[in-house]
Motif scaffolding. Structure first.
Motif, PDB file in Angstrom:
ATOM      1  N   LEU A  20       0.848  -1.183   0.000  1.00 33.60           N
ATOM      2  CA  LEU A  20       0.000   0.000   0.000  1.00 33.60           C
ATOM      3  C   LEU A  20       0.889   1.241   0.000  1.00 33.60           C
ATOM      4  CD1 LEU A  20      -2.616  -1.003   2.749  1.00 33.60           C
ATOM      5  CD2 LEU A  20      -2.779  -1.334   0.281  1.00 33.60           C
ATOM      6  N   PRO A  21       0.424   2.344  -0.571  1.00 35.22           N
ATOM      7  CA  PRO A  21       1.263   3.559  -0.632  1.00 35.22           C
ATOM      8  C   PRO A  21       1.266   4.327   0.681  1.00 35.22           C
ATOM      9  CG  PRO A  21      -0.839   3.980  -1.704  1.00 35.22           C
ATOM     10  CD  PRO A  21      -0.849   2.516  -1.321  1.00 35.22           C
ATOM     11  N   VAL A  22       1.556   3.605   1.784  1.00 34.38           N
ATOM     12  CA  VAL A  22       1.500   4.230   3.112  1.00 34.38           C
ATOM     13  C   VAL A  22       2.807   4.111   3.886  1.00 34.38           C
ATOM     14  CG1 VAL A  22      -0.999   3.894   3.305  1.00 34.38           C
ATOM     15  CG2 VAL A  22       0.564   2.127   4.168  1.00 34.38           C
ATOM     16  N   SER A  23       3.797   3.412   3.334  1.00 32.52           N
ATOM     17  CA  SER A  23       5.123   3.233   3.936  1.00 32.52           C
ATOM     18  C   SER A  23       5.123   2.187   5.046  1.00 32.52           C
ATOM     19  CB  SER A  23       5.708   4.531   4.480  1.00 32.52           C
ATOM     20  OG  SER A  23       6.984   4.291   5.070  1.00 32.52           O
ATOM     21  N   LYS A 103      20.219   4.046   7.521  1.00 33.33           N
ATOM     22  CA  LYS A 103      19.860   3.417   8.791  1.00 33.33           C
ATOM     23  C   LYS A 103      20.295   4.248   9.996  1.00 33.33           C
ATOM     24  CE  LYS A 103      18.997  -1.416   8.120  1.00 33.33           C
ATOM     25  NZ  LYS A 103      19.235  -2.753   8.701  1.00 33.33           N
ATOM     26  N   GLY A 104      21.439   4.913   9.862  1.00 31.73           N
ATOM     27  CA  GLY A 104      21.963   5.647  10.998  1.00 31.73           C
ATOM     28  C   GLY A 104      21.334   7.006  11.212  1.00 31.73           C
ATOM     29  N   VAL A 105      20.866   7.649  10.123  1.00 29.03           N
ATOM     30  CA  VAL A 105      20.355   9.022  10.212  1.00 29.03           C
ATOM     31  C   VAL A 105      18.866   9.119   9.876  1.00 29.03           C
ATOM     32  CG1 VAL A 105      20.605  11.370   9.322  1.00 29.03           C
ATOM     33  CG2 VAL A 105      22.639   9.954   9.669  1.00 29.03           C
ATOM     34  N   LEU A 106      18.457   8.454   8.794  1.00 27.79           N
ATOM     35  CA  LEU A 106      17.089   8.635   8.316  1.00 27.79           C
ATOM     36  C   LEU A 106      16.061   7.800   9.058  1.00 27.79           C
ATOM     37  CD1 LEU A 106      17.631   8.876   4.442  1.00 27.79           C
ATOM     38  CD2 LEU A 106      17.607  10.693   6.165  1.00 27.79           C
ATOM     39  N   PHE A 107      16.497   6.752   9.778  1.00 23.45           N
ATOM     40  CA  PHE A 107      15.550   5.949  10.546  1.00 23.45           C
ATOM     41  C   PHE A 107      15.188   6.711  11.819  1.00 23.45           C
ATOM     42  CE2 PHE A 107      15.825   2.883   7.491  1.00 23.45           C
ATOM     43  CZ  PHE A 107      15.464   1.595   7.854  1.00 23.45           C
ATOM     44  N   ASN A 108      14.465   7.799  11.624  1.00 22.91           N
ATOM     45  CA  ASN A 108      14.124   8.726  12.700  1.00 22.91           C
ATOM     46  C   ASN A 108      12.612   8.909  12.733  1.00 22.91           C
ATOM     47  OD1 ASN A 108      13.411  11.532  13.664  1.00 22.91           O
ATOM     48  ND2 ASN A 108      15.581  11.523  14.198  1.00 22.91           N
ATOM     49  N   ALA A 156      12.018   6.650  -1.880  1.00 23.75           N
ATOM     50  CA  ALA A 156      11.603   5.810  -0.761  1.00 23.75           C
ATOM     51  C   ALA A 156      12.762   5.420   0.141  1.00 23.75           C
ATOM     52  CB  ALA A 156      10.904   4.552  -1.279  1.00 23.75           C
ATOM     53  N   MET A 157      13.977   5.858  -0.192  1.00 20.89           N
ATOM     54  CA  MET A 157      15.090   5.663   0.732  1.00 20.89           C
ATOM     55  C   MET A 157      14.826   6.420   2.046  1.00 20.89           C
ATOM     56  SD  MET A 157      17.215   3.755  -0.902  1.00 20.89           S
ATOM     57  CE  MET A 157      17.457   3.225  -2.596  1.00 20.89           C
ATOM     58  N   ILE A 158      13.981   7.444   1.956  1.00 18.29           N
ATOM     59  CA  ILE A 158      13.593   8.191   3.148  1.00 18.29           C
ATOM     60  C   ILE A 158      12.425   7.452   3.801  1.00 18.29           C
ATOM     61  CG2 ILE A 158      12.768  10.396   4.037  1.00 18.29           C
ATOM     62  CD1 ILE A 158      13.842  11.686   1.457  1.00 18.29           C
ATOM     63  N   SER A 162       7.458   5.747   1.340  1.00 15.65           N
ATOM     64  CA  SER A 162       6.792   4.564   0.811  1.00 15.65           C
ATOM     65  C   SER A 162       7.325   4.191  -0.561  1.00 15.65           C
ATOM     66  CB  SER A 162       5.262   4.745   0.725  1.00 15.65           C
ATOM     67  OG  SER A 162       4.670   3.672  -0.006  1.00 15.65           O
ATOM     68  N   ARG A 163       7.881   2.969  -0.632  1.00 14.97           N
ATOM     69  CA  ARG A 163       8.382   2.459  -1.908  1.00 14.97           C
ATOM     70  C   ARG A 163       7.244   2.327  -2.913  1.00 14.97           C
ATOM     71  NH1 ARG A 163       7.951  -1.323  -4.967  1.00 14.97           N
ATOM     72  NH2 ARG A 163       6.445  -2.235  -3.540  1.00 14.97           N
TER      73      ARG A 163
END
Length: 265
Positions: A20-23, A103-108, A156-158, A162-163
């Motif tokens: 689904l386009p919801v991430s 993973k270190g910065v954007l997984f916020n 979607a790397m952010i 959502s991919r």
């Protein structure tokens, strides 16, 4: 809540939201944050995607087998496979190059909430645009269009973007109707998610314990069951209702997440 039960809940959420386009990653990070769920190397959130991959493979097995058999003699089948590879390439290169930063910065969780809201607004706008639909079959896009969708997928790397949302919006802006845009998102998910799974496993297998693996297996099984339900019903739903319900869901979840983070941290 026992950690195994948390793993099953997160796996269920992964399967429900992956296509689904919801991430899915955004939902996993937010729910995991408020549950206090910590995975080694943040590998759980990526590795349980194998369940969703197997779900879509099981649903599309017949079509994939036909395409494989047609490759030696059907130029359209070869062009479609080339198109999927072209769409997969940008995310593969950027994902490998920026794996640590992502993973270190954007997984916020704060970034996830903002991305959910912004993505929801974008989805609302695109769903209402009077777009020209030049493509009605996911296997018949131009090679240029396939590559363009791949560039959109890099957004979607952010986490929270959502991919599937990025690829669906990209496909629609490049001339696909809603059904074919969603279906190509399914096809593109297979190499993209399989590549992410393999790369993350390679990076983290040495630090994963038996307990980590048991949680991943539980999450994988839950993701398979819930993803199977979504894949079998999504195309018919979006053909009749569009993406507006998912856009509002993103906005509500993002706003609720911001409120929760402001109150509870």
């Amino acid at each position: 809540m026992p950690q195994m039960l948390e793993a099953v809940l997160l796996g269920f959420i992964e399967g429900l939201t992956e296509f689904l386009p919801v991430s899915s990653t955004g939902h996993l990070l937010l729910v995991g944050h408020f549950l206090g769920f910590e995975s080694t190397g943040k590998a759980f959130e990526v590795l349980i995607q194998l369940g969703a991959i197997l779900a879509i493979l099981s649903v599309y097995f017949g079509r994939l087998l036909w395409i494989a058999k047609a490759l030696p003699y059907d130029p359209k089948a070869r062009r479609f496979v080339l198109g999927v590879l072209l769409a997969f390439l940008p995310a593969a290169v950027i994902g490998a190059a920026l794996h640590g930063f992502i993973k270190g910065v954007l997984f916020n969780p704060w970034l996830v909430c903002v991305s959910l809201i912004v993505g929801g607004i974008v989805l609302l706008v695109v769903d209402r645009l009077p777009l020209e639909h030049r493509y009605h079959e996911a296997t018949r896009f131009s090679l240029k269009t396939y590559f363009g969708i791949g560039l959109f997928q890099c957004l979607a790397m952010i986490p929270g973007v959502s991919r599937s949302g990025a690829t669906i919006v990209g496909a629609m802006l490049l001339g696909a109707d809603k059904r074919s845009a969603a279906e190509f998102s399914f096809f593109l998910a297979m190499p993209t998610m399989a590549g992410a799974f393999a790369y993350d496993l390679l990076k983290n297998y040495a630090i994963l314990s038996a307990d980590d693996l048991s949680l991943i297996v539980a999450g994988f099984l839950a993701a398979f069951v819930s993803a199977l339900f979504v894949v079998r019903r999504l195309l018919d739903y979006v053909s009749h209702h569009g993406f507006t319900p998912f856009a509002w869901w993103r906005i509500v979840v993002g706003a609720a997440g911001l409120a929760g983070l402001a109150i509870f941290g």
